[in-house]
Design a protein around this motif. Sequence first.
Motif, PDB file in Angstrom:
ATOM      1  N   UNK A 108       0.824  -1.208   0.000  1.00 18.01           N
ATOM      2  CA  UNK A 108       0.000   0.000   0.000  1.00 18.01           C
ATOM      3  C   UNK A 108       0.857   1.255   0.000  1.00 18.01           C
ATOM      4  N   UNK A 109       2.011   1.196   0.660  1.00 17.58           N
ATOM      5  CA  UNK A 109       2.910   2.349   0.669  1.00 17.58           C
ATOM      6  C   UNK A 109       3.404   2.652  -0.741  1.00 17.58           C
ATOM      7  N   UNK A 110       3.715   1.600  -1.502  1.00 18.12           N
ATOM      8  CA  UNK A 110       4.175   1.809  -2.881  1.00 18.12           C
ATOM      9  C   UNK A 110       3.046   2.293  -3.791  1.00 18.12           C
ATOM     10  N   UNK A 111       1.811   1.981  -3.435  1.00 15.04           N
ATOM     11  CA  UNK A 111       0.678   2.442  -4.234  1.00 15.04           C
ATOM     12  C   UNK A 111       0.273   3.874  -3.911  1.00 15.04           C
ATOM     13  N   UNK A 112       0.276   4.218  -2.621  1.00 18.00           N
ATOM     14  CA  UNK A 112      -0.329   5.476  -2.180  1.00 18.00           C
ATOM     15  C   UNK A 112       0.662   6.612  -1.956  1.00 18.00           C
ATOM     16  N   UNK A 113       1.957   6.341  -1.966  1.00 20.50           N
ATOM     17  CA  UNK A 113       2.927   7.397  -1.690  1.00 20.50           C
ATOM     18  C   UNK A 113       2.909   8.457  -2.789  1.00 20.50           C
ATOM     19  N   UNK A 114       3.569   9.566  -2.528  1.00 17.42           N
ATOM     20  CA  UNK A 114       3.565  10.680  -3.488  1.00 17.42           C
ATOM     21  C   UNK A 114       4.155  10.289  -4.840  1.00 17.42           C
TER      22      UNK A 114
END
Length: 268
Positions: A108-114
């Motif tokens: 999710x971090x790789x999907x939602x990060x800036x």
Amino acid sequence: MSRLLLLSPLLLFLGLAYLLPLSGVMLQSVTTPEPGLQNYSAALGDPLVWSVIWRTLRVCLCVTVLAVVLAYPLTLLWLKGNTATRVLVELAIMIPFWLSVLSRAFGWLSLLSNRGLINSWLQSLGIIAEPLTMVRNEFGVVIGMMHFLIPFAVFPLASAMRSVDDRVILAARGMGASRMRIFWQIFVPMTKSGIVGAALLVFVFSLGFYIVPTLLGGGRSVMIAELIYLRIFQIPNWGLAAALSALLMVSIGAFLVALIKRAGVSTT
């Protein structure tokens, strides 16, 4: 007597695995650094602790509502869909259990990060000019926790839906009721126990989340489990951390008892 003997190894294991550490935490909360209730008074009198408590409740309630709402149609497709749909939904439910919480949080971090996939796609399509802030806030925490907990909400809902008598649905159709009316006025009320069970399970699980809020919250959406960790390892105050842990466990226990009593009264 024979049943008690058969259960005794399990009861002994549970006592050693849960009650012994729990008693140690409770004891430490009133003995460290000195005997007394100063840790509880410090915890309950700290505005920072209260802000974390309210944030935890707010996030957990939001996750509970969204997880149950999304799990309901998913469960319906799993039980009432055709063979291909059932297989697809079952894979969607089961596959997350094969992945660790840490792997899903980093996904999710790789999907939602800036600079993640979602912001990159939206910018490349010209939909947005600046990246959306979807992590290091409560939004990212809610998304990550909800993704983890939806499968847990499915099973109580599935149990309740399987117990619905199809003859009641057929009788309603025979009397001319529309599908929407049957769903909202007959099917949903008959699965109320599953909705309550799913909400209870999701809410209790979400209260103790640590990895997902830490990674997706980025230290800006601290929840109670992360605060306890900080009070143990980064700002050492073992007595206060033990008091916070004890308050969390007692609150969950009181919530469960109240909800069970409420459900018991309403179903009689």
